[in-house]
Design a protein around this motif. Structure first.
Motif, mmCIF file in Angstrom:
data_model
loop_
_atom_site.group_PDB
_atom_site.id
_atom_site.type_symbol
_atom_site.label_atom_id
_atom_site.label_comp_id
_atom_site.label_asym_id
_atom_site.label_seq_id
_atom_site.Cartn_x
_atom_site.Cartn_y
_atom_site.Cartn_z
ATOM 1 N N GLU A 42 38.564 16.663 0.053
ATOM 2 C CA GLU A 42 38.478 15.334 0.961
ATOM 3 C C GLU A 42 37.198 14.390 1.139
ATOM 4 O OE1 GLU A 42 40.033 14.066 4.317
ATOM 5 O OE2 GLU A 42 39.851 15.822 3.510
ATOM 6 N N PRO A 119 38.493 27.416 -0.089
ATOM 7 C CA PRO A 119 38.484 27.552 0.990
ATOM 8 C C PRO A 119 38.564 26.152 2.058
ATOM 9 C CG PRO A 119 37.116 28.493 0.882
ATOM 10 C CD PRO A 119 37.508 27.253 -1.046
ATOM 11 N N GLU A 120 38.379 25.093 1.717
ATOM 12 C CA GLU A 120 38.598 23.374 1.854
ATOM 13 C C GLU A 120 40.133 23.597 1.964
ATOM 14 O OE1 GLU A 120 37.662 19.005 1.553
ATOM 15 O OE2 GLU A 120 36.535 20.655 0.376
ATOM 16 N N ILE A 122 42.494 25.221 1.748
ATOM 17 C CA ILE A 122 43.770 25.868 2.719
ATOM 18 C C ILE A 122 43.248 25.725 4.236
ATOM 19 C CG2 ILE A 122 43.996 28.232 3.893
ATOM 20 C CD1 ILE A 122 42.743 29.714 0.810
ATOM 21 N N LEU A 123 42.209 25.208 4.934
ATOM 22 C CA LEU A 123 42.011 24.703 6.035
ATOM 23 C C LEU A 123 43.310 23.195 6.211
ATOM 24 C CD1 LEU A 123 38.457 25.286 6.840
ATOM 25 C CD2 LEU A 123 40.459 26.579 7.571
ATOM 26 N N LYS A 124 43.013 22.860 5.254
ATOM 27 C CA LYS A 124 43.669 21.423 5.574
ATOM 28 C C LYS A 124 44.957 21.009 5.364
ATOM 29 C CE LYS A 124 39.526 18.645 5.166
ATOM 30 N NZ LYS A 124 39.720 18.020 5.817
ATOM 31 N N PRO A 126 48.428 24.080 5.114
ATOM 32 C CA PRO A 126 49.062 24.974 5.576
ATOM 33 C C PRO A 126 49.983 25.464 5.069
ATOM 34 C CG PRO A 126 49.174 23.262 7.575
ATOM 35 C CD PRO A 126 48.571 22.622 6.191
ATOM 36 N N ALA A 129 48.255 27.484 1.782
ATOM 37 C CA ALA A 129 47.226 28.929 2.790
ATOM 38 C C ALA A 129 48.898 29.865 3.044
ATOM 39 C CB ALA A 129 47.266 27.986 4.225
#
Length: 217
Positions: A42, A119-120, A122-124, A126, A129
């Motif tokens: 980010e 992890p970052e 995957i969260l942002k 979809p 992910a």
């Protein structure tokens, strides 16, 4: 995963053929890798990646649509390496074999460093992910199949809940390396391998398999 359609990378604006252009694209990828690991996805911009690579921002957009496409191009051939290893129950001593797989997996993660960015992303993202979820499901199904085979051979605990144990193993082997990072203490991968194998095999079975492996070697 080497084929483009297996990851949501999208069409590249320009795929270089000349050596000088290839070097610029490689420099952007290397700079992106460094900055993504240091600053996070980010907080890294295309402008910073370009500056780090020593090229103009226009050069960045000549090769990549955005920083997401650059990151996914880095991950394209590495996702399989970052997912947890699947235990091998029938190729000798299960503990020794899993220990070896875990050590190789940890070495790959340390060398790449990209697991810190996952992890970052995957969260942002979809779409990405979902790609990871499908890959993890295949590994889970492989672990489940292996335990079922061991159970059919009468090697497992008699009251084993195969699905629960398979999921537990998935979580343990997937997070063992990261857990060591979080607590500031290196995980003993041999002890982790022993713990995983004890979820499947009684102590006397593990001893039998270890003895058979030693006799064969």
């Amino acid at each position: 995963m080497s084929e483009r359609e297996e990851l949501p990378v999208g069409s590249f604006p320009f795929v270089p053929k000349q050596e000088r252009a290839q070097q610029k694209r490689k420099a952007l990828e290397e700079s992106g890798l460094i900055l993504f690991i240091e600053k996070g996805y980010e907080h890294t911009t295309a402008k910073e990646i370009s500056a780090h690579a020593g090229v103009a921002i226009g050069t960045f957009y000549r090769y990549f649509s955005d920083k997401r496409q650059l990151l996914l191009s880095l991950l394209e051939d590495r996702i399989g390496q970052m997912l947890p290893p699947e235990p091998e129950w029938f190729s000798g001593d299960p503990v020794a074999k899993l220990h070896s797989l875990l050590e190789a997996h940890a070495a790959r993660l340390d060398k790449s460093g990209l697991h810190r960015v996952l992890p970052e992303l995957i969260l942002k993202d979809p779409e990405f992910a979902e790609i990871i979820a499908v890959a993890r499901k295949k590994i889970y199904e492989g672990i489940l199949s292996g335990i079922n085979q061991a159970q059919e051979r009468g090697l497992t605990w008699p009251d084993i809940d195969v699905e629960t144990v398979a999921w537990s193993i998935m979580v343990l082997v997937e997070n063992g390396h990261q857990e060591g990072v979080h607590v500031g203490k290196k995980v003993d991968l041999y002890e982790l391998a022993k713990g995983v194998c004890r979820l499947v095999f009684p102590p006397d079975t593990l001893m039998k398999l270890r003895t058979e492996d030693q006799n064969e070697s």
